[in-house]
Each structure stands twice: as structure tokens, then as C-alpha cells.
Design a protein around this motif. Sequence first.
Motif, PDB file in Angstrom:
ATOM      1  N   ASP A 229       0.268  -0.967   0.058  1.00  0.00           N
ATOM      2  CA  ASP A 229      -0.141  -0.099  -0.117  1.00  0.00           C
ATOM      3  C   ASP A 229       0.765   1.227   0.113  1.00  0.00           C
ATOM      4  N   ASP A 230       0.709   1.918  -1.334  1.00  0.00           N
ATOM      5  CA  ASP A 230       1.294   2.789  -1.162  1.00  0.00           C
ATOM      6  C   ASP A 230       1.176   4.043  -0.506  1.00  0.00           C
ATOM      7  N   THR A 231       0.053   4.242   0.044  1.00  0.00           N
ATOM      8  CA  THR A 231      -0.438   5.354   0.660  1.00  0.00           C
ATOM      9  C   THR A 231      -0.061   5.528   2.200  1.00  0.00           C
ATOM     10  N   VAL A 232       0.546   4.439   2.358  1.00  0.00           N
ATOM     11  CA  VAL A 232       0.812   4.902   4.065  1.00  0.00           C
ATOM     12  C   VAL A 232       2.267   4.310   4.031  1.00  0.00           C
ATOM     13  N   GLU A 233       3.337   5.287   4.668  1.00  0.00           N
ATOM     14  CA  GLU A 233       4.315   4.941   4.918  1.00  0.00           C
ATOM     15  C   GLU A 233       4.593   4.059   6.037  1.00  0.00           C
TER      16      GLU A 233
END
Length: 112
Positions: A28-32
Amino acid sequence: MKTVFHLVQSDEQGRKTTLTIADNLTEDDTVEMEAIAVVAQADGAEPVTAGGTGSEQVESLLEKGVSVKVCSNTMELKELDESDLVDGVETVSSGAAELTRLQADDYAYVRP
């Protein structure tokens, strides 16, 4: 962000779902994400055993940098040795204590 998944389900589909959700989080690239961990105990230990149902998912998670841990009390109960585990799985004193430590270290707790 840090997340710990509690792998404790007795049914194969439930264990697979937990591991799949952990894997999805790695993608998931929307959360670091700073760290992702899986703590296995009771019947949830099946996938962390070499050749166990779901062990391929555990190996994949380890390759992606996910920390996978198993309860030593569960290992004793199931008569498992460290040599029975997927390479890279860490043993911890107890699943409950490790979950408590990780949550005290700001890990979000997820139990699908």
C-alpha cells in the motif's frame, strides 16, 4: 507508522486472511510504514512452521522485511523446536507479552 498482526486463528482461511492483509499493507503506497510485524501463537503458529500450511506466505513476508515472531509457550505446547520454524521466524517469550511490548512501542494492533 507501525502495525502488528495477531495470528491466532485456528482455521486455515482465517490464517490466510491475516497473512494476506499483512502482505497487502506492504504493497500500500498510500501509507508510509516504518515496521510491520506478525505475532503467531496457539493454532496461528501453523504457517510459521517449515512446510506448514501457509508457510509460503510467511516466507514472502519475511523477504519483504516483515518481522514474524512466534510464542515460545505455543512452541512448547506443540512440541516444536526452532529447527521446525521457517528460516527467519523469531521466537519470543510469550505472544501476549510481545503484543503488549509492540503496542507500547506505538504499533497499531490488528486481529482480522
